[in-house]
Scaffold this active site. Structure first.
Site, PDB file in Angstrom:
ATOM      1  N   ARG A  58       0.885  -1.020  -0.059  1.00  0.00           N
ATOM      2  CA  ARG A  58      -0.113   0.133   0.186  1.00  0.00           C
ATOM      3  C   ARG A  58       1.022   1.222   0.169  1.00  0.00           C
ATOM      4  O   ARG A  58       0.639   2.218  -0.534  1.00  0.00           O
ATOM      5  CB  ARG A  58      -0.972   0.104   1.246  1.00  0.00           C
ATOM      6  CG  ARG A  58      -1.900   1.348   1.189  1.00  0.00           C
ATOM      7  CD  ARG A  58      -3.261   1.131   1.989  1.00  0.00           C
ATOM      8  NE  ARG A  58      -2.975   0.455   3.338  1.00  0.00           N
ATOM      9  CZ  ARG A  58      -2.306   0.769   4.315  1.00  0.00           C
ATOM     10  NH1 ARG A  58      -2.126   2.269   4.602  1.00  0.00           N
ATOM     11  NH2 ARG A  58      -2.156   0.251   5.519  1.00  0.00           N
ATOM     12  N   TYR A 111     -15.974  14.926 -16.591  1.00  0.00           N
ATOM     13  CA  TYR A 111     -16.645  13.339 -16.074  1.00  0.00           C
ATOM     14  C   TYR A 111     -17.509  13.441 -14.977  1.00  0.00           C
ATOM     15  O   TYR A 111     -17.243  14.067 -13.989  1.00  0.00           O
ATOM     16  CB  TYR A 111     -15.302  12.451 -16.016  1.00  0.00           C
ATOM     17  CG  TYR A 111     -15.643  11.125 -15.428  1.00  0.00           C
ATOM     18  CD1 TYR A 111     -16.406  10.372 -16.165  1.00  0.00           C
ATOM     19  CD2 TYR A 111     -15.357  10.889 -14.204  1.00  0.00           C
ATOM     20  CE1 TYR A 111     -16.858   9.118 -15.774  1.00  0.00           C
ATOM     21  CE2 TYR A 111     -15.664   9.480 -13.670  1.00  0.00           C
ATOM     22  CZ  TYR A 111     -16.388   8.761 -14.530  1.00  0.00           C
ATOM     23  OH  TYR A 111     -16.820   7.441 -14.116  1.00  0.00           O
ATOM     24  N   ASP A 183      -7.530  17.014 -16.355  1.00  0.00           N
ATOM     25  CA  ASP A 183      -7.853  15.317 -16.809  1.00  0.00           C
ATOM     26  C   ASP A 183      -7.685  15.194 -18.126  1.00  0.00           C
ATOM     27  O   ASP A 183      -8.579  15.858 -18.975  1.00  0.00           O
ATOM     28  CB  ASP A 183      -9.362  15.203 -16.404  1.00  0.00           C
ATOM     29  CG  ASP A 183      -9.739  13.529 -16.571  1.00  0.00           C
ATOM     30  OD1 ASP A 183      -9.090  13.053 -17.511  1.00  0.00           O
ATOM     31  OD2 ASP A 183     -10.937  13.384 -16.036  1.00  0.00           O
ATOM     32  N   LYS A 208      -8.621   3.726 -19.339  1.00  0.00           N
ATOM     33  CA  LYS A 208      -8.890   3.890 -20.877  1.00  0.00           C
ATOM     34  C   LYS A 208      -7.733   3.799 -21.618  1.00  0.00           C
ATOM     35  O   LYS A 208      -7.322   2.408 -21.804  1.00  0.00           O
ATOM     36  CB  LYS A 208      -9.353   5.464 -20.956  1.00  0.00           C
ATOM     37  CG  LYS A 208     -10.206   5.954 -19.756  1.00  0.00           C
ATOM     38  CD  LYS A 208     -11.425   4.944 -19.676  1.00  0.00           C
ATOM     39  CE  LYS A 208     -12.388   5.395 -18.639  1.00  0.00           C
ATOM     40  NZ  LYS A 208     -13.754   4.499 -18.448  1.00  0.00           N
TER      41      LYS A 208
HETATM   42  N1  PLP Z   1     -11.892  10.927 -16.343  1.00  0.00           N
HETATM   43  C1  PLP Z   1     -12.568  10.458 -17.438  1.00  0.00           C
HETATM   44  C2  PLP Z   1     -12.537  11.554 -18.497  1.00  0.00           C
HETATM   45  C3  PLP Z   1     -13.238   9.398 -17.417  1.00  0.00           C
HETATM   46  O1  PLP Z   1     -14.063   9.025 -18.643  1.00  0.00           O
HETATM   47  C4  PLP Z   1     -13.215   8.510 -16.447  1.00  0.00           C
HETATM   48  C5  PLP Z   1     -14.136   7.355 -16.470  1.00  0.00           C
HETATM   49  O2  PLP Z   1     -14.878   7.000 -17.302  1.00  0.00           O
HETATM   50  C6  PLP Z   1     -12.750   8.773 -15.354  1.00  0.00           C
HETATM   51  C7  PLP Z   1     -11.939  10.119 -15.371  1.00  0.00           C
HETATM   52  C8  PLP Z   1     -12.643   7.925 -14.105  1.00  0.00           C
HETATM   53  O3  PLP Z   1     -11.944   6.763 -14.223  1.00  0.00           O
HETATM   54  P1  PLP Z   1     -12.174   5.318 -13.469  1.00  0.00           P
HETATM   55  O4  PLP Z   1     -13.211   4.891 -14.248  1.00  0.00           O
HETATM   56  O5  PLP Z   1     -10.671   4.794 -13.925  1.00  0.00           O
HETATM   57  O6  PLP Z   1     -12.190   5.627 -12.041  1.00  0.00           O
END
Ligand code: PLP
Length: 392
Positions: A58, A111, A183, A208
């Site tokens: 961890r 998101y 992001d 992703k």
């Molecule tokens: N940021 C974006 C643009 C996303 O599309 C997503 C998930 O779909 C996330 C953050 C969150 O990621 P995670 O699903 O790996 O927690």
């Protein structure tokens, strides 16, 4: 890695851990939650281990560390930290840098999970949250008034692929003493390099494009000038650390990141152009298209336009639902960034919780379909889209 190496070379080699005794080509999976202590010295037990030693996974793990080095290198950062998911990365970063009395400014179209966290979970902790319209750089800058501590950006956004002039916003935020996080999940460091343009932290959902095979969850925070030690300590407390096996899979996926993203870019542009001329399609949203309202900005900020696009089907919601369910090669599923093409409908997935007036205000039509364009042969994808549109 040598700074002169290109991104494809760095995707393959950066960060890799070389174990000299056996000589494996790949980073070994150190699938161990705990590690033998070299001595009974109490300082070791309290976490003061020499560099290169480990206590407990961890806190840190050699497989995870190797992938962190690769990500830092690819984003032109000094350090990266990995997490069990993108949301673990986001929540840990927010809870590290914000406390009661602070203010964060973000955009309306971020998101859904990040929006939910900011809208409903930060205010009870005494953190003020402001959302500004997404594609409106001036409105965003106006919202960054004195006393703002953090600006959280996303560009391009989901599902309308809107862009933010993030270098401009970053300048304005820094004038107010606020840190800027972006992001970068949709673009990846192959298409967009925010740390080189002054952004303080990059967040990536490694689930992703980084992983690229829809087989793992991962998140990363990357920094250049910002010290990530406090984020590391918060990660230990909150516990969103990454498992070594998932880190191994992530590294395996990342070796082809540059190769895949270039193919996603090509395929998505070809599909966007094809759909733009299709008689059964109303409108296509893709920043690589000349007609995209922010194409000039996209050309300035991005070296490729990514694998995500959305389009409005003629005939409204019913036609869109029928089109989506008539696709054969392209599968209906949420998520994005994998080698396979996926389709989803914002109306009944990412944006279902929003009232219709709110969706309309954001420009999300009932007939909108979102495509994560994979790396299949583009002619096969076009054929599938055409037959699905005609079946509907
Ligand atoms: N940021 C974006 C643009 C996303 O599309 C997503 C998930 O779909 C996330 C953050 C969150 O990621 P995670 O699903 O790996 O927690």
């Amino acid at each position: 890695m040598d700074e002169h190496n290109g991104l494809a070379t760095r995707s393959v080699h950066a960060g890799e851990r070389r174990d000299k005794d056996i000589g494996p080509v790949n980073t070994p999976i150190y699938q161990s939650s705990t590690f033998y202590f070299p001595t009974a010295d109490p300082r070791t037990w309290q976490g003061e281990v020499p560099d290169g030693s480990y206590i407990y996974s961890r806190y840190g793990n050699p497989t995870v560390d190797a992938v962190e080095r690769k990500i830092a290198d690819l984003e032109s950062g000094k350090r990266a930290l990995l997490f069990a998911s993108g949301m673990a990365a986001t929540s840990t970063a927010l809870l590290t840098f914000l406390e009661a009395g602070d203010r964060i400014v973000s955009q309306e179209d971020i998101y859904g999970g990040s929006y939910n966290l900011m809208r409903y979970h930060l205010p009870p902790l005494g953190i003020e949250v402001r959302f500004a319209p997404t594609a409106d750089t001036e409105a965003l800058i106006e919202a960054i008034t004195p006393g703002t501590n953090m600006v959280w950006l996303e560009s391009p956004t989901n599902p309308l692929l809107k862009l933010v002039d993030y270098p401009e916003v970053t300048k304005a935020a820094h004038e107010q003493g606020a840190m800027v996080v972006i992001d970068n999940t949709f673009a990846t460091p192959i298409n967009q390099r925010p740390l080189e343009r002054g952004v303080d932290l990059v967040m990536e959902s490694g689930t992703k494009y980084f992983g690229g095979h829809s087989d793992l969850l991962a998140g990363a925070i990357v920094a250049n000038g910002t010290d990530l030690e406090p984020v590391m300590r918060k990660r230990i407390v909150l516990g969103g650390s990454m498992d070594p096996l998932a880190a191994y899979l992530l590294e395996r996926g990342m070796k082809t990141l540059a190769l895949r993203v270039r193919c996603h870019n090509q395929n998505a542009l070809a599909i966007a152009e094809y759909l733009e001329d299709h008689p059964l399609v109303e409108r296509v949203h893709y920043p690589g298209l000349d007609r995209h309202p922010q194409h000039t900005l996209a050309a300035r900020l991005m070296s490729g336009y990514g694998g995500m696009l959305s389009f409005e089907v003629k005939g409204g919601r019913t036609a869109a639902e029928r089109t989506m369910s008539s696709m054969r090669l392209i599968k209906m599923a949420t998520s994005l960034g994998g080698v396979e093409s996926l389709v989803s409908m914002p109306l009944n997935s990412s944006h279902h919780a929003l009232p219709p007036e709110e969706r309309a205000r954001l420009g999300i039509k009932d007939s909108l379909l979102r495509l994560s364009v994979g790396i299949e042969d583009v002619e096969d994808l076009k054929e599938d889209l055409d037959q699905a549109l005609r079946t509907a």
